[in-house]
Design an enzyme around this catalytic site. Structure first.
Site, PDB file in Angstrom:
ATOM      1  N   SER A  53       0.825  -1.202   0.000  1.00  0.00           N
ATOM      2  CA  SER A  53       0.000   0.000   0.000  1.00  0.00           C
ATOM      3  C   SER A  53       0.859   1.251   0.000  1.00  0.00           C
ATOM      4  CB  SER A  53      -0.911   0.011   1.239  1.00  0.00           C
ATOM      5  OG  SER A  53      -1.819  -1.065   1.199  1.00  0.00           O
ATOM      6  N   GLY A  78      -3.128  -0.594  -3.847  1.00  0.00           N
ATOM      7  CA  GLY A  78      -1.919  -0.039  -3.264  1.00  0.00           C
ATOM      8  C   GLY A  78      -1.489   1.314  -3.768  1.00  0.00           C
ATOM      9  N   GLU A  95      -7.754  -3.567  -7.215  1.00  0.00           N
ATOM     10  CA  GLU A  95      -8.484  -3.387  -5.964  1.00  0.00           C
ATOM     11  C   GLU A  95      -8.084  -2.101  -5.239  1.00  0.00           C
ATOM     12  OE1 GLU A  95      -8.411  -8.213  -5.098  1.00  0.00           O
ATOM     13  OE2 GLU A  95      -7.161  -6.835  -3.946  1.00  0.00           O
ATOM     14  N   GLY A 130      -8.365   1.057  -2.852  1.00  0.00           N
ATOM     15  CA  GLY A 130      -9.177   1.417  -1.692  1.00  0.00           C
ATOM     16  C   GLY A 130      -8.813   2.803  -1.204  1.00  0.00           C
ATOM     17  N   TYR A 144       2.185   3.342  12.369  1.00  0.00           N
ATOM     18  CA  TYR A 144       3.105   3.352  11.234  1.00  0.00           C
ATOM     19  C   TYR A 144       4.072   4.528  11.220  1.00  0.00           C
ATOM     20  CZ  TYR A 144      -0.480   0.229   9.219  1.00  0.00           C
ATOM     21  OH  TYR A 144      -1.378  -0.773   8.976  1.00  0.00           O
ATOM     22  N   CYS A 157      -4.516   8.278  27.226  1.00  0.00           N
ATOM     23  CA  CYS A 157      -3.474   8.086  28.240  1.00  0.00           C
ATOM     24  C   CYS A 157      -2.265   7.397  27.635  1.00  0.00           C
ATOM     25  CB  CYS A 157      -4.032   7.283  29.410  1.00  0.00           C
ATOM     26  SG  CYS A 157      -5.335   8.133  30.304  1.00  0.00           S
ATOM     27  N   TYR A 196      -8.721   4.135   6.480  1.00  0.00           N
ATOM     28  CA  TYR A 196      -8.165   3.586   7.717  1.00  0.00           C
ATOM     29  C   TYR A 196      -8.299   4.501   8.924  1.00  0.00           C
ATOM     30  CZ  TYR A 196      -6.396   0.591   4.080  1.00  0.00           C
ATOM     31  OH  TYR A 196      -6.337  -0.222   2.984  1.00  0.00           O
TER      32      TYR A 196
END
Length: 485
Positions: free
Chosen positions: A254, A292, A335, A337, A384, A411, A441
Site C-alpha cells: 500500500s 496499493g 483493488e 481502496g 506506522y 493516556c 483507515y
C-alpha cells in the site's frame, strides 16, 4: 524498511525553519483535499457546500466529513480507466476495479462505488455481509483473508442475487494450500462449484511501511511463486471437483507512488499464468493485480499516480506478456481502496489545552496542541509513524506561525495525530483543526480506547449533510456489558 519513530519524525522536522510545515490550502495542493474543498469569504473551510465550523457546531467533534461527490468522482475514474484501457477493442479481455472495503466501508459507500461500476472486495464476515446487505451484486464481490472461517465461506457461497436466487460471490481468494480442501469441502456439502483465485506472493517488496508490504516472502499472505507453491496450489484446484480456477491474484502493498513496482509484479503473475498453461493446458481467464496506489497526506508528499496512468501501464504489460507467451490476454481487475476513499474525507477536531514544552538544553520549545480525538480515531501515526497535516478550519492563518505537535486525549504519550506542523501563533482553545486524507483507515481502524466513542461519518453534497455512519453513544458502548444491562 522499518517504520519511522515519533522521535525520528520530530528530529527531522525540527531541522526545518518555522513556516516550512505550514499546511497547504486546497488551492495550493488540491490532491490532499476533496475536490469541493475551498475557503469562504470569512476564511472558513467548506466541503460539499457546507462550512466546517457550522458542521462542528451542529454535529459535534470529532467528526469525519465525507465529500460524496468526490467519492463518486474517484470511483468513476477507476472504473472508467480499467474499462477503457482493457477494452476488447484494444485486443484486451476487459477490466474491472473492485473497491477494497477494508479502507472504509458502510452502506453509503457500497452503494456509491457500485453505482459507479466498481465491485467490492471484502476480508471478513462483517465486510462481506454489509456489502451484500447494501445491495452489491454478488457477481462483483470478492472475499479475501488468510484464515477464513466456515461462517464467512457459507455466506459467500449462499449469497443471493437481486432475484433471490443463490448465485454465490464472484471469487474467493485462496491464501494457502489448506484452503483448497477447506473450500472444496464446504462447496461439496452445498452442492456448488466455487470460482476461486490463488493469491500469490511475487517477492516484490513495495509499500510505505513493512507492515503494509504484502508480497515479499516473509509475511502471512499468499503462496510463493518462487518456490513452486503457487503452481502446486493451482494444480490442486484444477483437480478439485467443486472448485473453478479463475486465475491468480497478487497485492504487493500500500501507499505506492509510480508504476514500476506494479509493472514488475504484473510480469511475474503473467509468467506464472503462462507456466501453468504450458504445464496443464489450462490458461486461466483472469488475473487480479491488487491495489496499493498511494495518496498525498502532507505538502511534502509527491503527487499521487493517476489511476489512468496505472491502468495504462498494466494494460501494456499484460498485452506484451500475453503476446510473448502466445496465450490469450486475461480479464484484469485491480483493488484500489485508499486512492478511492482516502482524499474524500477529512477529520474535524476542536482544540482544547495548549502548552509550550521545553525539549532540550538549548531551551528550544514545542507547542503541544490537544484536540478532542486522537489515536482512537486515527491510529496510523502511532502504528506506522504516518504523517499528516492539520490547518485551522474556522479562520485563515494570516500571521506568524509556531512549530506544533497535535496530540490526542488518550493516556498514551504516543497519542500523536500530527507529529510536526506550523500552526498560527494565535491558535486558541475552541478553534477547529481539520486533518485531510483520513478516509482510508481512519474510521475503519478506530477503537474505543479509554472508552471513547467512535466519531460518526457525515456525508456532504450540494450544501446538505446526512449521516453515513452515526456517531456512537455511551449507551452503544455499555450495551455489550451484561452488568450494566
Amino acid at each position: 524498511m522499518s517504520a519511522p519513530s515519533a522521535s525520528d519524525a520530530a528530529s527531522s522536522a525540527d531541522a526545518l525553519p518555522v513556516g516550512a510545515l505550514v499546511c497547504p490550502e486546497p488551492d495550493q495542493r488540491p490532491d490532499l483535499w476533496p475536490w469541493t474543498a475551498t475557503r469562504d469569504e470569512d476564511g472558513a473551510l467548506e466541503l460539499g457546500g457546507c462550512a466546517l465550523p457550522e458542521l462542528a457546531d451542529t454535529y459535534g467533534t470529532p467528526l469525519f466529513v465525507m465529500d460524496r461527490a468526490d467519492l463518486r468522482g474517484r470511483a468513476n475514474v477507476w472504473a472508467t480507466a480499467m474499462a477503457e484501457e482493457f477494452w476488447d477493442g484494444y485486443g484486451m479481455a476487459g477490466g474491472d476495479a473492485f473497491y477494497a472495503g477494508k479502507a472504509f466501508l458502510c452502506a453509503d459507500v457500497v452503494r456509491t462505488v457500485t453505482e459507479c461500476g466498481m465491485g467490492v472486495d471484502t476480508a471478513s464476515l462483517g465486510e462481506l455481509t454489509l456489502a451484500l446487505r447494501a445491495g452489491a451484486d454478488p457477481r462483483m464481490v470478492g472475499l479475501h483473508g488468510n484464515n477464513k472461517t466456515e461462517a464467512e465461506l457459507e455466506v459467500a457461497l449462499r449469497a443471493e442475487n437481486a432475484a433471490g436466487e443463490r448465485a454465490g460471490i464472484a471469487r474467493i481468494f485462496l491464501d494457502s494450500p489448506w484452503e483448497v480442501g477447506q473450500v472444496e469441502a464446504i462447496a461439496a456439502r452445498l452442492g456448488v462449484v466455487v470460482p476461486v483465485m490463488v493469491r500469490v506472493k511475487t517477492g516484490i517488496h513495495a509499500g510505505g511501511n513493512d507492515y503494509i508490504a504484502t508480497s515479499h516472502e516473509d509475511q502471512k499472505f499468499g503462496v510463493s511463486v518462487a518456490g513452486g507453491e503457487a503452481i502446486a496450489v493451482a494444480e490442486a484446484v484444477l483437480a478439485s471437483e467443486h472448485l473453478e480456477l479463475r486465475g491468480f491474484h497478487n497485492h504487493i502493498g500500500s501507499q505506492i507512488i509510480g508504476t514500476e513496482a506494479f509493472e514488475a509484479a504484473a510480469r511475474i503473475v503473467m509468467a506464472l499464468r503462462a507456466e501453468l498453461a504450458e504445464r496443464t493446458g489450462v490458461c486461466v481467464p483472469e488475473i487480479d493485480l491488487g491495489g496499493g496506489v498511494g495518496i498525498a497526506y502532507t505538502g511534502r508528499d509527491p503527487e499521487p499516480t493517476s489511476p489512468v496512468v496505472v491502468a495504462r501501464a498494466l494494460a501494456s504489460i499484460v498485452r506484451e506478456e500475453s503476446a510473448a507467451a502466445g496465450v490469450p490476454v486475461p480479464h484484469v481487475s485491480v483493488e484500489p481502496g485508499r486512492s478511492v476513499v482516502g482524499p474524500t474525507m477529512v477529520t474535524l477536531y476542536r482544540v482544547g489545552a495548549i502548552k509550550d514544552v521545553t525539549i532540550d538544553e538549548d531551551g528550544r520549545q514545542r507547542r503541544y496542541v490537544s484536540i478532542d480525538g486522537g489515536m482512537s480515531d486515527n491510529i496510523r501515526p502511532a502504528l506506522y509513524g504516518a504523517h499528516y497535516t492539520a490547518p485551522r478550519a474556522n479562520r485563515r492563518c494570516d500571521g506568524p506561525v509556531m512549530r506544533c505537535r497535535v496530540v490526542g486525549k488518550h493516556c498514551e504519550s504516543g497519542d500523536i495525530v500530527v507529529h510536526e506542523v506550523d500552526l498560527p501563533a494565535d491558535l486558541r482553545a475552541g478553534d477547529l483543526l481539520v486533518v485531510p486524507a483520513t478516509g482510508a483507515y481512519g474510521r475503519s481502524m478506530a477503537s474505543n480506547y479509554n472508552l471513547l466513542t467512535r466519531p460518526g461519518v457525515l456525508a456532504v453534497e450540494g450544501g446538505r449533510a446526512q449521516w453515513a455512519l452515526r456517531p456512537e453513544t455511551l449507551e452503544d458502548l455499555y450495551a455489550t456489558d451484561p452488568a450494566l444491562a
